[in-house]
Design an enzyme around this catalytic site. Structure first.
Site, mmCIF file in Angstrom:
data_model
loop_
_atom_site.group_PDB
_atom_site.id
_atom_site.type_symbol
_atom_site.label_atom_id
_atom_site.label_comp_id
_atom_site.label_asym_id
_atom_site.label_seq_id
_atom_site.Cartn_x
_atom_site.Cartn_y
_atom_site.Cartn_z
ATOM 1 N N VAL A 26 0.843 -1.200 0.000
ATOM 2 C CA VAL A 26 0.000 0.000 0.000
ATOM 3 C C VAL A 26 0.878 1.250 0.000
ATOM 4 C CG1 VAL A 26 -1.730 1.317 1.274
ATOM 5 C CG2 VAL A 26 -1.936 -1.172 1.113
ATOM 6 N N PRO A 46 8.973 -1.339 10.648
ATOM 7 C CA PRO A 46 10.186 -2.134 10.840
ATOM 8 C C PRO A 46 10.784 -2.606 9.524
ATOM 9 C CG PRO A 46 8.367 -2.949 12.204
ATOM 10 C CD PRO A 46 7.781 -1.995 11.222
ATOM 11 N N PRO A 177 4.002 2.583 -35.899
ATOM 12 C CA PRO A 177 4.249 1.735 -37.060
ATOM 13 C C PRO A 177 3.057 1.483 -37.962
ATOM 14 C CG PRO A 177 4.009 0.411 -35.092
ATOM 15 C CD PRO A 177 3.993 1.829 -34.634
ATOM 16 N N ASP A 200 1.723 11.737 -43.665
ATOM 17 C CA ASP A 200 2.517 10.872 -44.530
ATOM 18 C C ASP A 200 1.697 9.646 -44.927
ATOM 19 O OD1 ASP A 200 4.823 12.297 -44.753
ATOM 20 O OD2 ASP A 200 5.921 11.217 -43.200
ATOM 21 N N LYS A 222 0.688 14.478 -51.964
ATOM 22 C CA LYS A 222 -0.037 15.165 -53.030
ATOM 23 C C LYS A 222 0.099 16.682 -52.980
ATOM 24 C CE LYS A 222 -3.390 11.420 -53.559
ATOM 25 N NZ LYS A 222 -4.805 10.996 -53.514
ATOM 26 N N GLY A 254 6.037 6.015 -37.693
ATOM 27 C CA GLY A 254 7.137 5.704 -36.786
ATOM 28 C C GLY A 254 7.477 6.856 -35.878
ATOM 29 N N ASP A 255 8.758 7.193 -35.808
ATOM 30 C CA ASP A 255 9.246 8.308 -35.002
ATOM 31 C C ASP A 255 9.775 9.391 -35.941
ATOM 32 O OD1 ASP A 255 10.397 9.127 -32.082
ATOM 33 O OD2 ASP A 255 11.826 9.680 -33.655
ATOM 34 N N MET A 337 13.379 0.516 -45.288
ATOM 35 C CA MET A 337 13.358 1.032 -46.666
ATOM 36 C C MET A 337 14.341 0.282 -47.567
ATOM 37 S SD MET A 337 13.130 5.127 -45.797
ATOM 38 C CE MET A 337 14.647 5.092 -44.840
ATOM 39 N N GLY A 366 3.747 -4.137 -41.137
ATOM 40 C CA GLY A 366 3.769 -4.553 -39.738
ATOM 41 C C GLY A 366 2.794 -3.814 -38.848
#
Length: 410
Positions: A26, A46, A177, A200, A222, A254-255, A337, A366
């Site tokens: 707790v 204790p 991803p 993207d 585009k 992704g990043d 890629m 993926g």
């Protein structure tokens, strides 16, 4: 006598004495919030769990290694009573009543003078949920209500749209991803607050369908390029919309900083004086192999993994990758890629010493519903890609980790 509901209040405990009796599970759950509140915490127990002991070793709490005794609550503003000794808890609760110290009882909520709500946080807002009375107290129910509210605040489905503070500028959001559930909660909230989203192709497309009708969604592929390079045109679009006072989200797969050209966009925005926030995303380099049952590291198998771009061939003068050195590594090689160059890549690795029978896995699309995994070796991967019709986007994993785990159901 009718039971009255608890009166909700926020305690400002910074610099004020708080006593915690008991150093078990707790206390381990409750201490971090008390520490974050700046309380002057005294733990009386204790023994303590390793995590609680670490808090004491770090100086975050003062630990008196003994059982509770009369007088421990003197001068306290708040107490958490959570020892395994019911009698000691009862005596401490009575002391708290005498000193007018609000006391939480872990073993007897009805005897307590205070209850700990189920709490959560989202962007400066604290959500605290209490049930009506002791008879109705169900920690699982209050936690579920808390979780639902916090989740809705974070993803923008709950809020006050007409009063929400909007910050003009650009947010570079890593969308993960592909699975829309793998975007960060901050990224999802910023999407919900956006006026313009420049997306993207590899971003989590399903999230775009959830946006309100007034949000302008622009497909980055585009944007008219004309005399501009593609990236320059995207940079100009970000600047243009932000200068109109709009909240702009640049949604990337992704990043943003893992082969995402995110820094190029940050630099362009900085030159234009546009504020920019970068929200990291889950990189496909580790998440996609994981979704296909492949750990990029594994004890006794791989102590390192290397992520490289395969968008140019090893013999291309533009390549910055030291392929001969990669061939000598014993860990995992992750290539992004690189589908259309994998034959040349595999040949180069073998030519510089990598075993031809080194396992290779290609994970296409993926984390999405279209995910599929194709296995090969360095010697066979070029033909396998051709015969199996593997197309981008796909993450390529090379190394013994490919074979360590069970193949998940396709």
């Amino acid at each position: 006598m009718a039971e009255h509901p608890a009166y909700p209040v926020g305690l400002r405990l910074s610099g004020r004495r708080v006593v915690v009796l008991g150093g078990g599970q707790v206390a381990q759950r409750r201490l971090p919030a008390l520490i974050a509140a700046g309380a002057d915490i005294v733990l009386v127990s204790p023994e303590a769990t390793p995590s609680v002991e670490a808090m004491a070793d770090a100086g975050e709490i003062a630990w008196q290694r003994r059982p509770y005794r009369e007088g421990d609550l003197a001068g306290a503003w708040y107490a958490l009573i959570a020892t395994s000794d019911h009698g000691a808890n009862t005596r401490a609760s009575a002391e708290g009543e005498g000193h007018r110290v609000w006391c939480v009882r872990a073993d007897d909520a009805e005897a307590a003078t205070a209850w700990t709500p189920a709490t959560g946080h989202s962007e400066g807002v604290t959500v605290a949920v209490l049930t009506a009375g002791t008879r109705e107290r169900d920690p699982r129910h209050t936690a579920a209500v808390r979780d639902a509210i916090v989740a809705a605040l974070r993803d923008g489905t709950l809020g006050a749209p007409h009063h929400r503070t909007r910050t003009p500028g650009v947010a570079l959001v890593g969308g993960g991803p592909g699975d829309p559930d793998l975007i960060t909660v901050r990224g999802r909230r910023l999407l919900a607050e956006a006026d313009v989203v420049i997306a993207d192709r590899l971003g989590p497309r399903d999230l775009l369908a959830e946006l309100p009708p007034h949000v302008e969604v622009i497909d980055a592929a585009k944007i008219p390029y004309g005399r501009f390079m593609a990236q320059e045109a995207i940079n100009n679009a970000l600047v243009e919309h932000a200068r109109q006072g709009k909240s702009v989200v640049r949604l990337k797969g992704g990043d943003p900083y893992v082969f995402g050209r995110g820094m190029e966009e940050v630099q362009a925005l900085a030159e234009a004086g546009i504020p920019c926030t970068v929200v990291p995303g889950i990189s496909s380099s580790v998440s996609v192999p994981g979704a296909a049952g492949i750990p990029v590291t594994h004890r006794g198998v791989a102590h390192e993994f290397t992520v490289v771009s395969g968008h140019v061939a090893p013999d291309d003068e533009r390549s910055l990758v030291d392929w001969p050195s990669l061939a000598r590594l014993t860990g995992t090689l992750v290539i992004l890629m690189g589908v259309d160059k994998i034959g040349q890549i595999a040949g180069t690795l073998v030519a510089h010493g990598k075993a031809p029978d080194t396992p290779v896995a290609l994970v296409q699309e993926g984390t999405t519903a279209s995910q599929r995994r194709v296995d090969a070796t360095l010697a066979t991967v070029a033909a396998t890609v051709r015969d199996q019709g593997v197309k981008p986007p796909a993450v390529i994993v090379i190394g013994p980790v490919v074979t360590v785990g069970p193949r998940p159901a396709e």
